[in-house]
Design an enzyme around this catalytic site. Sequence first.
Site, mmCIF file in Angstrom:
data_model
loop_
_atom_site.group_PDB
_atom_site.id
_atom_site.type_symbol
_atom_site.label_atom_id
_atom_site.label_comp_id
_atom_site.label_asym_id
_atom_site.label_seq_id
_atom_site.Cartn_x
_atom_site.Cartn_y
_atom_site.Cartn_z
ATOM 1 N N SER A 135 -7.000 -2.261 -5.971
ATOM 2 C CA SER A 135 -7.383 -2.165 -4.571
ATOM 3 C C SER A 135 -6.294 -2.781 -3.679
ATOM 4 O O SER A 135 -5.147 -2.344 -3.722
ATOM 5 C CB SER A 135 -8.747 -2.838 -4.370
ATOM 6 O OG SER A 135 -9.284 -2.543 -3.108
ATOM 7 N N ASP B 137 -14.360 7.331 -4.144
ATOM 8 C CA ASP B 137 -13.712 6.187 -3.507
ATOM 9 C C ASP B 137 -12.969 6.640 -2.256
ATOM 10 O O ASP B 137 -12.229 7.627 -2.288
ATOM 11 C CB ASP B 137 -12.740 5.546 -4.498
ATOM 12 C CG ASP B 137 -12.033 4.323 -3.932
ATOM 13 O OD1 ASP B 137 -12.504 3.772 -2.916
ATOM 14 O OD2 ASP B 137 -11.016 3.918 -4.520
ATOM 15 N N HIS C 211 -15.595 3.005 -5.677
ATOM 16 C CA HIS C 211 -14.520 2.023 -5.658
ATOM 17 C C HIS C 211 -14.784 0.838 -6.590
ATOM 18 O O HIS C 211 -13.864 0.319 -7.212
ATOM 19 C CB HIS C 211 -14.316 1.509 -4.221
ATOM 20 C CG HIS C 211 -13.121 0.629 -4.061
ATOM 21 N ND1 HIS C 211 -11.833 1.105 -4.160
ATOM 22 C CD2 HIS C 211 -13.012 -0.707 -3.825
ATOM 23 C CE1 HIS C 211 -10.971 0.106 -3.976
ATOM 24 N NE2 HIS C 211 -11.663 -1.001 -3.776
#
Length: 340
Positions: A175, A270, A300
């Site tokens: 991320s 995501d 995600h």
Amino acid sequence: MSFTKPRLDAFARAVDERLKPRAPAPGKTAQQRRANAEAFDPIMCAELGIGPVDLATEEHTLSVAGHPDARLRVYWPTTERPAATADGAAGLPILVYFFGGGFEIAGIDWVWWDASFRERARDAGVIVIAGEYSHAPERKFPTQAEQCWTVFEWAAEHARELGGDPERLAIGGGSAGGNLAAATLLMNRDRANRPVRLQLLEVPLLDLTGAHLKSQPGIPKLVFWQLARTLVTQYLGRDRALRRNPYASPLRAESFAGLPPAVIYTAELDALRGDGEAYARALSEAGVPVSCVRMIGQNHGSAGYRHAVPMSDHQHRDIVATLRTLHDDPVVYPQIGAAL
């Protein structure tokens, strides 16, 4: 029942329902969101049976010129620290990894991240160096990028002392940590050009202009874009030009030539899927060996549901297999020009 419309994986959906009663309400400020998420981390891990395995570890705090100190933790794959590696001898591969959390939450002390670092070190037989960086909005870009660069430099310089091999380095992140990993790779290419064998990016955030973002199912578009703008502004401030700085948005780099081979994981549901897949295409066009895996039916965060979602456990095994290739001599591919 239609199977063509994207839907959250049944196992991930079951975990979400299981955790929902214990999940905190979202906070209005970064500090509230950080405190709520930190309190929920051990609850989630206890619910999923995630905990640390016993390995040798060591912590260091590094000075970063013009910025706050950077902290790191070294994880060895066994309960005993190995001896230093002699010059010319093959030591253990080293993965330098940066955690995710929207630049505002999480850290190397979180139960989930700590357990993940330990399992990857043990299962892949590599040294993992987990780097800590400052949270936004208290600290803004380029602080975090410079801290991560310092962690990587320290890892490369101390590789043999740690029992590792400076010729078997990898950089990874998830991320927002994927953003910082990719930025560190660009910094390395531009500043030092140390040999790096692999970049490993999981659901990475790579373009802070938002050009590749798509709102997630179940989140009103207005709410989604407000949150996205908030996270970017917290990290970069209000100077919109910074959104195109390649160390802030690695996907905006003018060239991707000279970067190491990449393995990238994206998730079908995501909002950041477009970032990771656009980056994979850009690397490929630049002649960089790249593999990109899209996880169907995942969002995600569902890759973090170890021991409860089959895909999450498979991704762990896949990453371990990828990291194990660092023990071998690298495959030499034909040189491909940037213009295909």
